[in-house]
Motif scaffolding. Structure first.
Motif, mmCIF file in Angstrom:
data_model
loop_
_atom_site.group_PDB
_atom_site.id
_atom_site.type_symbol
_atom_site.label_atom_id
_atom_site.label_comp_id
_atom_site.label_asym_id
_atom_site.label_seq_id
_atom_site.Cartn_x
_atom_site.Cartn_y
_atom_site.Cartn_z
ATOM 1 N N ASP A 135 0.811 -1.232 0.000
ATOM 2 C CA ASP A 135 0.000 0.000 0.000
ATOM 3 C C ASP A 135 0.836 1.270 0.000
ATOM 4 O OD1 ASP A 135 -2.292 -1.448 -0.009
ATOM 5 O OD2 ASP A 135 -2.633 -1.321 2.167
ATOM 6 N N HIS A 136 2.008 1.240 0.619
ATOM 7 C CA HIS A 136 2.769 2.497 0.759
ATOM 8 C C HIS A 136 3.550 2.849 -0.513
ATOM 9 C CE1 HIS A 136 5.944 -0.424 1.672
ATOM 10 N NE2 HIS A 136 6.849 0.522 1.537
ATOM 11 N N LEU A 137 3.448 2.008 -1.542
ATOM 12 C CA LEU A 137 4.207 2.260 -2.772
ATOM 13 C C LEU A 137 3.318 2.808 -3.888
ATOM 14 C CD1 LEU A 137 6.565 -0.853 -3.046
ATOM 15 C CD2 LEU A 137 6.908 1.299 -1.814
ATOM 16 N N SER A 138 3.866 3.735 -4.662
ATOM 17 C CA SER A 138 3.188 4.213 -5.873
ATOM 18 C C SER A 138 3.301 3.135 -6.954
ATOM 19 C CB SER A 138 3.861 5.502 -6.366
ATOM 20 O OG SER A 138 5.189 5.195 -6.784
ATOM 21 N N TYR A 139 2.571 3.307 -8.047
ATOM 22 C CA TYR A 139 2.709 2.356 -9.161
ATOM 23 C C TYR A 139 4.138 2.382 -9.708
ATOM 24 C CZ TYR A 139 -2.322 1.493 -9.480
ATOM 25 O OH TYR A 139 -3.619 1.102 -9.216
ATOM 26 N N GLU A 140 4.740 3.575 -9.774
ATOM 27 C CA GLU A 140 6.111 3.667 -10.294
ATOM 28 C C GLU A 140 7.056 2.853 -9.411
ATOM 29 O OE1 GLU A 140 4.044 6.191 -10.021
ATOM 30 O OE2 GLU A 140 3.998 7.239 -11.941
ATOM 31 N N GLU A 141 6.893 2.989 -8.097
ATOM 32 C CA GLU A 141 7.751 2.232 -7.177
ATOM 33 C C GLU A 141 7.450 0.736 -7.276
ATOM 34 O OE1 GLU A 141 8.446 5.399 -3.528
ATOM 35 O OE2 GLU A 141 6.516 4.393 -3.677
ATOM 36 N N PHE A 295 8.068 -13.527 -3.670
ATOM 37 C CA PHE A 295 7.633 -12.140 -3.923
ATOM 38 C C PHE A 295 6.733 -11.681 -2.766
ATOM 39 C CE2 PHE A 295 6.499 -9.449 -7.967
ATOM 40 C CZ PHE A 295 6.545 -8.275 -7.223
ATOM 41 N N GLU A 296 5.799 -12.561 -2.364
ATOM 42 C CA GLU A 296 4.913 -12.204 -1.247
ATOM 43 C C GLU A 296 5.708 -12.023 0.046
ATOM 44 O OE1 GLU A 296 0.987 -14.544 -3.004
ATOM 45 O OE2 GLU A 296 2.285 -15.534 -1.542
ATOM 46 N N ASP A 297 6.660 -12.938 0.276
ATOM 47 C CA ASP A 297 7.500 -12.819 1.481
ATOM 48 C C ASP A 297 8.296 -11.513 1.462
ATOM 49 O OD1 ASP A 297 6.590 -15.264 2.324
ATOM 50 O OD2 ASP A 297 8.395 -16.375 1.736
ATOM 51 N N MET A 298 8.838 -11.193 0.288
ATOM 52 C CA MET A 298 9.623 -9.962 0.162
ATOM 53 C C MET A 298 8.752 -8.742 0.463
ATOM 54 S SD MET A 298 11.552 -8.442 -3.183
ATOM 55 C CE MET A 298 10.058 -8.045 -4.094
ATOM 56 N N ASN A 299 7.534 -8.747 -0.051
ATOM 57 C CA ASN A 299 6.664 -7.588 0.166
ATOM 58 C C ASN A 299 6.325 -7.394 1.646
ATOM 59 O OD1 ASN A 299 6.717 -6.928 -2.472
ATOM 60 N ND2 ASN A 299 4.615 -7.488 -2.957
ATOM 61 N N ARG A 300 6.300 -8.536 2.395
ATOM 62 C CA ARG A 300 6.085 -8.431 3.846
ATOM 63 C C ARG A 300 7.229 -7.636 4.483
ATOM 64 N NH1 ARG A 300 5.962 -13.230 7.570
ATOM 65 N NH2 ARG A 300 7.453 -13.971 6.039
ATOM 66 N N LEU A 301 8.456 -7.934 4.064
ATOM 67 C CA LEU A 301 9.629 -7.224 4.591
ATOM 68 C C LEU A 301 9.605 -5.752 4.167
ATOM 69 C CD1 LEU A 301 12.419 -7.382 6.010
ATOM 70 C CD2 LEU A 301 13.399 -8.045 3.817
ATOM 71 N N ILE A 302 9.259 -5.529 2.886
ATOM 72 C CA ILE A 302 9.208 -4.157 2.362
ATOM 73 C C ILE A 302 8.171 -3.336 3.126
ATOM 74 C CG2 ILE A 302 8.423 -2.845 0.322
ATOM 75 C CD1 ILE A 302 9.970 -4.881 -1.395
ATOM 76 N N LYS A 303 7.036 -3.975 3.427
ATOM 77 C CA LYS A 303 5.986 -3.282 4.169
ATOM 78 C C LYS A 303 6.420 -3.024 5.615
ATOM 79 C CE LYS A 303 1.228 -3.842 5.603
ATOM 80 N NZ LYS A 303 0.161 -4.794 5.845
ATOM 81 N N HIS A 308 11.157 2.119 0.452
ATOM 82 C CA HIS A 308 10.764 2.703 -0.832
ATOM 83 C C HIS A 308 11.841 2.386 -1.859
ATOM 84 C CE1 HIS A 308 7.148 5.070 0.089
ATOM 85 N NE2 HIS A 308 7.668 5.120 1.313
ATOM 86 N N PRO A 309 11.484 1.737 -2.965
ATOM 87 C CA PRO A 309 12.473 1.503 -4.019
ATOM 88 C C PRO A 309 13.068 2.836 -4.485
ATOM 89 C CG PRO A 309 10.466 0.264 -4.452
ATOM 90 C CD PRO A 309 10.171 1.170 -3.297
ATOM 91 N N VAL A 310 14.323 2.765 -4.935
ATOM 92 C CA VAL A 310 14.983 3.979 -5.420
ATOM 93 C C VAL A 310 14.667 4.134 -6.907
ATOM 94 C CG1 VAL A 310 17.207 5.123 -5.767
ATOM 95 C CG2 VAL A 310 16.790 3.772 -3.692
ATOM 96 N N VAL A 311 13.790 5.103 -7.196
ATOM 97 C CA VAL A 311 13.429 5.386 -8.593
ATOM 98 C C VAL A 311 14.256 6.586 -9.031
ATOM 99 C CG1 VAL A 311 11.585 6.092 -10.157
ATOM 100 C CG2 VAL A 311 11.116 4.435 -8.332
ATOM 101 N N ASP A 312 15.159 6.361 -9.967
ATOM 102 C CA ASP A 312 16.064 7.425 -10.409
ATOM 103 C C ASP A 312 15.323 8.421 -11.292
ATOM 104 O OD1 ASP A 312 17.921 8.640 -12.465
ATOM 105 O OD2 ASP A 312 19.433 7.717 -11.174
ATOM 106 N N THR A 313 14.707 7.929 -12.357
ATOM 107 C CA THR A 313 14.023 8.807 -13.318
ATOM 108 C C THR A 313 12.795 8.096 -13.864
ATOM 109 O OG1 THR A 313 16.219 9.573 -13.993
ATOM 110 C CG2 THR A 313 14.398 10.242 -15.388
#
Ligand SMILES: NC(=O)c1ccc[n+]([C@@H]2O[C@H](COP(=O)([O-])OP(=O)(O)OC[C@H]3O[C@@H](n4cnc5c(N)ncnc54)[C@H](OP(=O)(O)O)[C@@H]3O)[C@@H](O)[C@H]2O)c1
Length: 343
Positions: A135-141, A295-303, A308-313
């Motif tokens: 939920d805390h991520l934008s579509y870009e992230e 992927f689901e496990d990773m998202n638990r950690l991310i949450k 926040h992923p590093v979006v350069d441009t």
């Protein structure tokens, strides 16, 4: 949500990314066990440069490129349960990699390589490939998660997860390595990051890297890694360099440490020093991205850590070719994203 009859999509001619072709194609509805996803954003990988040059093993002719997207469900097939229109989703890199080990058949379902990918406005995907965007991520992230993040997660937190206090070495500041840094810091590791650039290393420090080394100005960076670890070496290496870096990584890792074999961005040649590898009882593990379960496990950690992923441009859809050129220039840190929907 109104669903168009035709969509815009890019197709790769397999010679160079400057020849990616933007065209219109008819849109079909989802099959019984599929959902139709309206793609909001896609992110680029080093792999996409290889596909654009026709150099990716087993790639489909005239493929719709790119593996990574985030979007919202626009329609559900008649047998789909548990998902509804409006849900924010990613699809796994290999659509059929649900859990467990990868195999030949699963590899044939790699988006933007073996099968058509996500550099288009809508896609039908099987429901078993879906993962919710945190939920805390934008579509870009969110669009950065399927390949780079999951690869780093599979390496560091896969079958033999790192332990708090482990040393993790990440090479460079590209997509996989920056996620490796962030996931390792969140998991309690001490991170050593290398880069070609001091400016990029400042960003790595802000993301939590404990030690940074410029491999251009410090060509013997493996010695520095040994010094930082008091002569012992690191526990895990995110090895994205390939032949150009593997010998130094073998020197910089501890006895019985893990070298996660991921990529080959570094110039240079070199064979695997078999004797040194045996002599240090090293563990080499080739990584093939990851499964829906991981992927689901990773998202638990991310949450949990609100990472926040590093979006350069972020480039607009119409400027996808410029996005590829920017990725190829290696000026970025983290991820290069293409915004696809206007809303
Ligand atoms: N096996 C898998 O499942 C898997 C999944 C994803 C990616 N990969 C592979 O992993 C590699 C990285 O992919 P990516 O998408 O993260 O790439 P990327 O975002 O394009 O990263 C490229 C970065 O690598 C760094 N680099 C270049 N030469 C280097 C060197 N000699 N030593 C250390 N770093 C160097 C540079 O960062 P600095 O300027 O900071 O040095 C450059 O910006 C690629 O080979 C890709 O094919 C494999």
């Amino acid at each position: 949500m109104s669903i168009p009859k035709t969509i815009r999509e890019y197709r790769s001619q397999g010679d160079h990314h400057t020849n990616l072709k933007l065209q219109e194609s008819p849109l079909s509805g989802p099959k019984a066990n599929e959902v139709l996803v309206k793609i909001h954003a896609a992110s680029l990988q080093y792999r996409d440069l290889m596909v654009s040059k026709g150099r990716y093993p087993g790639q489909k002719k005239d493929v719709v490129p790119c593996s990574d997207m985030a979007g919202e469900i626009a329609a559900v097939g008649q047998d789909v349960t548990g998902w509804k229109v409006g849900d924010r989703v990613c699809a796994n890199f290999a659509l059929d990699h649900i859990h467990g080990d990868v195999n030949h058949d699963i590899q044939q379902t790699g988006l933007g390589g073996q099968i058509d990918g996500v550099l288009r406005e809508y896609i039908n995907v099987p429901v078993h490939s879906l993962v919710r965007v945190p939920d805390h991520l934008s579509y870009e992230e969110g669009s950065t998660l399927p390949c780079a993040a999951l690869t780093a997660y599979n390496a560091l937190l896969g079958p033999t997860p790192l332990k708090g206090g482990d040393f993790v070495l990440v090479l460079g500041t590209g997509g996989v390595s920056i996620f490796g840094l962030q996931l390792a810091v969140a998991s309690g590791a001490t991170v050593i990051a290398t880069s070609s650039s001091d400016e990029k290393l400042e960003i790595a420090k802000k993301l939590g890297a404990h030690h940074v080394i410029n491999y251009n100005t410090t060509p013997d960076w493996d010695d520095v890694v040994l010094k930082i670890t008091e002569g012992k070496g690191v526990d895990h290496v995110i090895e994205v360099g390939g032949p150009g870096t593997i010998q130094k990584c073998i020197k910089a890792v501890r006895y019985a440490g893990w070298i996660h074999i991921i990529g080959f961005v570094a110039q240079g040649q070199g064979d695997l020093p078999i004797r040194a590898a045996i002599g240090k009882a090293l563990i080499f593990r080739g990584i093939q991205i990851g499964s829906v379960k991981q992927f689901e496990d990773m998202n638990r950690l991310i949450k949990a850590h609100q990472i926040h992923p590093v979006v350069d441009t972020v480039f607009p859809f119409e400027k996808a070719i410029e996005a590829y050129s920017y990725l190829e220039s290696q000026k970025h840190v983290g991820k290069v994203v293409i915004k696809i929907s206007k809303d």
